[in-house]
Design a protein around this motif. Structure first.
Motif, PDB file in Angstrom:
ATOM      1  N   TYR A  25       0.843  -1.210   0.000  1.00 53.67           N
ATOM      2  CA  TYR A  25       0.000   0.000   0.000  1.00 53.67           C
ATOM      3  C   TYR A  25       0.877   1.259   0.000  1.00 53.67           C
ATOM      4  CZ  TYR A  25      -3.951  -3.057   0.605  1.00 53.67           C
ATOM      5  OH  TYR A  25      -4.896  -4.025   0.388  1.00 53.67           O
ATOM      6  N   ARG A  26       1.993   1.202   0.713  1.00 56.85           N
ATOM      7  CA  ARG A  26       2.913   2.351   0.720  1.00 56.85           C
ATOM      8  C   ARG A  26       3.471   2.585  -0.688  1.00 56.85           C
ATOM      9  NH1 ARG A  26       5.311   3.711   6.006  1.00 56.85           N
ATOM     10  NH2 ARG A  26       4.033   2.683   7.577  1.00 56.85           N
ATOM     11  N   LEU A  27       3.812   1.492  -1.387  1.00 56.65           N
ATOM     12  CA  LEU A  27       4.369   1.601  -2.738  1.00 56.65           C
ATOM     13  C   LEU A  27       3.352   2.163  -3.732  1.00 56.65           C
ATOM     14  CD1 LEU A  27       6.255  -1.776  -2.723  1.00 56.65           C
ATOM     15  CD2 LEU A  27       7.322   0.423  -3.244  1.00 56.65           C
ATOM     16  N   VAL A  56      -8.519  -0.537  -5.096  1.00 59.79           N
ATOM     17  CA  VAL A  56      -7.083  -0.700  -4.845  1.00 59.79           C
ATOM     18  C   VAL A  56      -6.850  -2.008  -4.088  1.00 59.79           C
ATOM     19  CG1 VAL A  56      -5.095   0.268  -3.600  1.00 59.79           C
ATOM     20  CG2 VAL A  56      -6.610   1.779  -4.908  1.00 59.79           C
ATOM     21  N   ARG A  57      -7.696  -2.284  -3.103  1.00 57.87           N
ATOM     22  CA  ARG A  57      -7.551  -3.533  -2.343  1.00 57.87           C
ATOM     23  C   ARG A  57      -7.759  -4.731  -3.279  1.00 57.87           C
ATOM     24  NH1 ARG A  57      -6.849  -1.994   2.845  1.00 57.87           N
ATOM     25  NH2 ARG A  57      -6.528  -4.168   3.404  1.00 57.87           N
ATOM     26  N   ALA A  58      -8.741  -4.613  -4.156  1.00 53.40           N
ATOM     27  CA  ALA A  58      -9.014  -5.716  -5.090  1.00 53.40           C
ATOM     28  C   ALA A  58      -7.814  -5.923  -6.013  1.00 53.40           C
ATOM     29  CB  ALA A  58     -10.272  -5.413  -5.896  1.00 53.40           C
ATOM     30  N   GLY A  96       0.075  -7.575   8.242  1.00 57.19           N
ATOM     31  CA  GLY A  96      -0.821  -6.558   7.688  1.00 57.19           C
ATOM     32  C   GLY A  96      -1.957  -6.171   8.590  1.00 57.19           C
ATOM     33  N   ARG A  97      -3.112  -5.896   7.963  1.00 63.13           N
ATOM     34  CA  ARG A  97      -4.318  -5.500   8.707  1.00 63.13           C
ATOM     35  C   ARG A  97      -5.440  -6.514   8.484  1.00 63.13           C
ATOM     36  NH1 ARG A  97      -0.817  -2.396   9.153  1.00 63.13           N
ATOM     37  NH2 ARG A  97      -0.805  -0.218   9.787  1.00 63.13           N
ATOM     38  N   ASP A  98      -5.431  -7.147   7.297  1.00 62.49           N
ATOM     39  CA  ASP A  98      -6.533  -8.038   6.915  1.00 62.49           C
ATOM     40  C   ASP A  98      -6.009  -9.397   6.462  1.00 62.49           C
ATOM     41  OD1 ASP A  98      -5.255  -7.168   4.631  1.00 62.49           O
ATOM     42  OD2 ASP A  98      -7.082  -7.013   3.440  1.00 62.49           O
ATOM     43  N   ARG A 122      -5.392   9.146  14.084  1.00 64.27           N
ATOM     44  CA  ARG A 122      -6.109   9.397  12.829  1.00 64.27           C
ATOM     45  C   ARG A 122      -6.034   8.179  11.922  1.00 64.27           C
ATOM     46  NH1 ARG A 122      -4.571  14.773  12.686  1.00 64.27           N
ATOM     47  NH2 ARG A 122      -2.573  14.162  11.832  1.00 64.27           N
ATOM     48  N   ARG A 123      -4.813   7.586  11.856  1.00 58.40           N
ATOM     49  CA  ARG A 123      -4.604   6.435  10.968  1.00 58.40           C
ATOM     50  C   ARG A 123      -5.413   5.225  11.473  1.00 58.40           C
ATOM     51  NH1 ARG A 123       0.175   3.423   8.889  1.00 58.40           N
ATOM     52  NH2 ARG A 123       1.723   4.655   9.989  1.00 58.40           N
ATOM     53  N   ASP A 124      -5.413   5.001  12.804  1.00 60.78           N
ATOM     54  CA  ASP A 124      -6.196   3.904  13.382  1.00 60.78           C
ATOM     55  C   ASP A 124      -7.665   4.051  13.001  1.00 60.78           C
ATOM     56  OD1 ASP A 124      -4.013   2.914  14.684  1.00 60.78           O
ATOM     57  OD2 ASP A 124      -4.677   3.402  16.707  1.00 60.78           O
ATOM     58  N   ARG A 151      -9.009   5.695  10.519  1.00 64.23           N
ATOM     59  CA  ARG A 151      -9.264   5.465   9.092  1.00 64.23           C
ATOM     60  C   ARG A 151      -9.218   3.968   8.793  1.00 64.23           C
ATOM     61  NH1 ARG A 151      -5.150   7.937   6.749  1.00 64.23           N
ATOM     62  NH2 ARG A 151      -5.906  10.039   7.009  1.00 64.23           N
ATOM     63  N   ASP A 152      -8.224   3.268   9.362  1.00 62.05           N
ATOM     64  CA  ASP A 152      -8.064   1.834   9.078  1.00 62.05           C
ATOM     65  C   ASP A 152      -9.202   1.003   9.687  1.00 62.05           C
ATOM     66  OD1 ASP A 152      -5.755   2.523   7.760  1.00 62.05           O
ATOM     67  OD2 ASP A 152      -4.383   1.809   9.310  1.00 62.05           O
ATOM     68  N   GLN A 153      -9.701   1.462  10.866  1.00 66.05           N
ATOM     69  CA  GLN A 153     -10.742   0.665  11.545  1.00 66.05           C
ATOM     70  C   GLN A 153     -12.129   0.935  10.994  1.00 66.05           C
ATOM     71  OE1 GLN A 153      -9.873   2.014  15.480  1.00 66.05           O
ATOM     72  NE2 GLN A 153      -8.395   0.386  15.854  1.00 66.05           N
ATOM     73  N   GLN A 154     -12.313   2.143  10.450  1.00 67.51           N
ATOM     74  CA  GLN A 154     -13.681   2.509  10.063  1.00 67.51           C
ATOM     75  C   GLN A 154     -13.959   2.390   8.577  1.00 67.51           C
ATOM     76  OE1 GLN A 154     -14.483   6.247  11.945  1.00 67.51           O
ATOM     77  NE2 GLN A 154     -14.505   5.295  13.968  1.00 67.51           N
ATOM     78  N   ARG A 155     -12.955   1.990   7.784  1.00 68.38           N
ATOM     79  CA  ARG A 155     -13.226   1.908   6.344  1.00 68.38           C
ATOM     80  C   ARG A 155     -14.231   0.790   6.079  1.00 68.38           C
ATOM     81  NH1 ARG A 155      -7.231  -0.024   5.579  1.00 68.38           N
ATOM     82  NH2 ARG A 155      -7.523  -2.214   6.050  1.00 68.38           N
ATOM     83  N   ALA A 156     -14.950   0.960   4.956  1.00 68.09           N
ATOM     84  CA  ALA A 156     -16.040   0.029   4.674  1.00 68.09           C
ATOM     85  C   ALA A 156     -15.526  -1.352   4.305  1.00 68.09           C
ATOM     86  CB  ALA A 156     -16.876   0.598   3.532  1.00 68.09           C
TER      87      ALA A 156
HETATM   88  O1   DC Z   1       1.726  -1.716   8.178  1.00 67.00           O
HETATM   89  P1   DC Z   1       1.997  -0.344   7.565  1.00 67.00           P
HETATM   90  O2   DC Z   1       2.099   0.749   8.581  1.00 67.00           O
HETATM   91  O3   DC Z   1       3.152  -0.352   6.627  1.00 67.00           O
HETATM   92  O4   DC Z   1       0.686  -0.032   6.667  1.00 67.00           O
HETATM   93  C1   DC Z   1       0.500   1.212   6.037  1.00 67.00           C
HETATM   94  C2   DC Z   1      -1.000   1.435   5.801  1.00 67.00           C
HETATM   95  O5   DC Z   1      -1.459   0.505   4.826  1.00 67.00           O
HETATM   96  C3   DC Z   1      -1.880   1.236   7.010  1.00 67.00           C
HETATM   97  O6   DC Z   1      -2.194   2.464   7.653  1.00 67.00           O
HETATM   98  C4   DC Z   1      -3.132   0.620   6.477  1.00 67.00           C
HETATM   99  C5   DC Z   1      -2.751   0.027   5.161  1.00 67.00           C
HETATM  100  N1   DC Z   1      -2.745  -1.440   5.153  1.00 67.00           N
HETATM  101  C6   DC Z   1      -3.933  -2.065   4.904  1.00 67.00           C
HETATM  102  O7   DC Z   1      -4.962  -1.404   4.761  1.00 67.00           O
HETATM  103  N2   DC Z   1      -3.973  -3.417   4.789  1.00 67.00           N
HETATM  104  C7   DC Z   1      -2.866  -4.154   4.967  1.00 67.00           C
HETATM  105  N3   DC Z   1      -2.947  -5.481   4.844  1.00 67.00           N
HETATM  106  C8   DC Z   1      -1.647  -3.529   5.264  1.00 67.00           C
HETATM  107  C9   DC Z   1      -1.613  -2.165   5.369  1.00 67.00           C
END
Ligand code: DC
Length: 226
Positions: A40-42, A109-111, A130-132, A180-182, A184-189
């Protein structure tokens, strides 16, 4: 039917020690490693370099699908090479993290990154950070770990990391950024940051990394992975 290639997932917000734990796991098991956050960073970096708006879902998804990136592992670190250039340092800034979180909220983007992530699943096994990872990408993982820690503890760790590197940082700004980042990451659909129902949750607020590692070694042992 052949046995699927085993995957261990480590999810959670940033600053919980996921990276350190994953490096240890990949080394202990001698498995491959996926740092999905780096993807995602890239994507955000590339989109920015191309002058795209980060919210332009279809354009950013096209970037994600065609990302000309390869990876090498050096000293346990996942180093991305984008278009022939090592961009490890460029994707590790706070700004790159925030931009990653913005593009990561876009479903297309996720897809676009789904297959690329699943292709990391190679014998003898994969450790995925990751997150998911445990909820969406590898729901059949043999072990799912979810690391958490208070936002304050994570901001302090990040503050120390950046200060040790000689970078001038402000603790309060870091904490606000993390919150803020938490959010956004927790509340996205789509694929929000949350533990899988079968994840083992470890709160690292008061646990040192060696205690986390001991607990995870015990889990590997119980599941006959090591
Ligand atoms: O783990 P990281 O800090 O490098 O991740 C950067 C951002 O990418 C994070 O804020 C949310 C997103 N991310 C995501 O949505 N799903 C993932 N599997 C990994 C990261």
């Amino acid at each position: 039917m052949s046995t699927p290639i085993p995957v261990v997932t480590v999810d959670g917000p940033s600053g919980t020690g996921k990276g350190t734990l994953c490096a240890l796991l990949a080394q202990t098991l001698n498995w491959h490693f996926l740092d999905s956050g780096a993807l995602y960073r890239l994507v955000a970096l590339r989109a920015g370099d191309l002058g795209l708006a980060l919210e332009d879902e279809s354009a950013v998804a096209a970037v994600a699908l065609a990302l000309p990136v390869t990876f090498s592992i050096q000293d346990g670190e996942f180093r991305p090479v984008l278009d022939g250039v090592d961009v490890s340092a460029r994707i590790r800034t706070e700004e790159a993290g925030t931009h990653a979180s913005i593009v990561a909220a876009l479903p297309a983007v996720r897809a676009a990154l789904l297959d690329r992530q699943r292709n990391f699943r190679q014998a003898p096994g994969l450790v995925a950070d990751g997150r998911d990872m445990g909820t969406v990408i590898f729901p059949d993982a043999v072990l799912k770990i979810f690391l958490t820690a208070s936002a304050e503890a994570r901001a302090e760790r990040r503050y120390k990391q950046l200060s040790d590197k000689g970078m001038g940082v402000n603790l309060r700004a870091l904490l606000e950024d993390i919150r803020r980042r938490d959010q956004r990451d927790q509340q996205r659909a789509i694929a929000p940051l949350q533990p899988a129902p079968d994840a083992i949750i470890l709160d690292t607020t008061r646990l040192g990394i060696s205690e986390v590692e001991d607990r995870v070694r015990q889990l590997l042992h119980e599941r006959r992975l090591a």
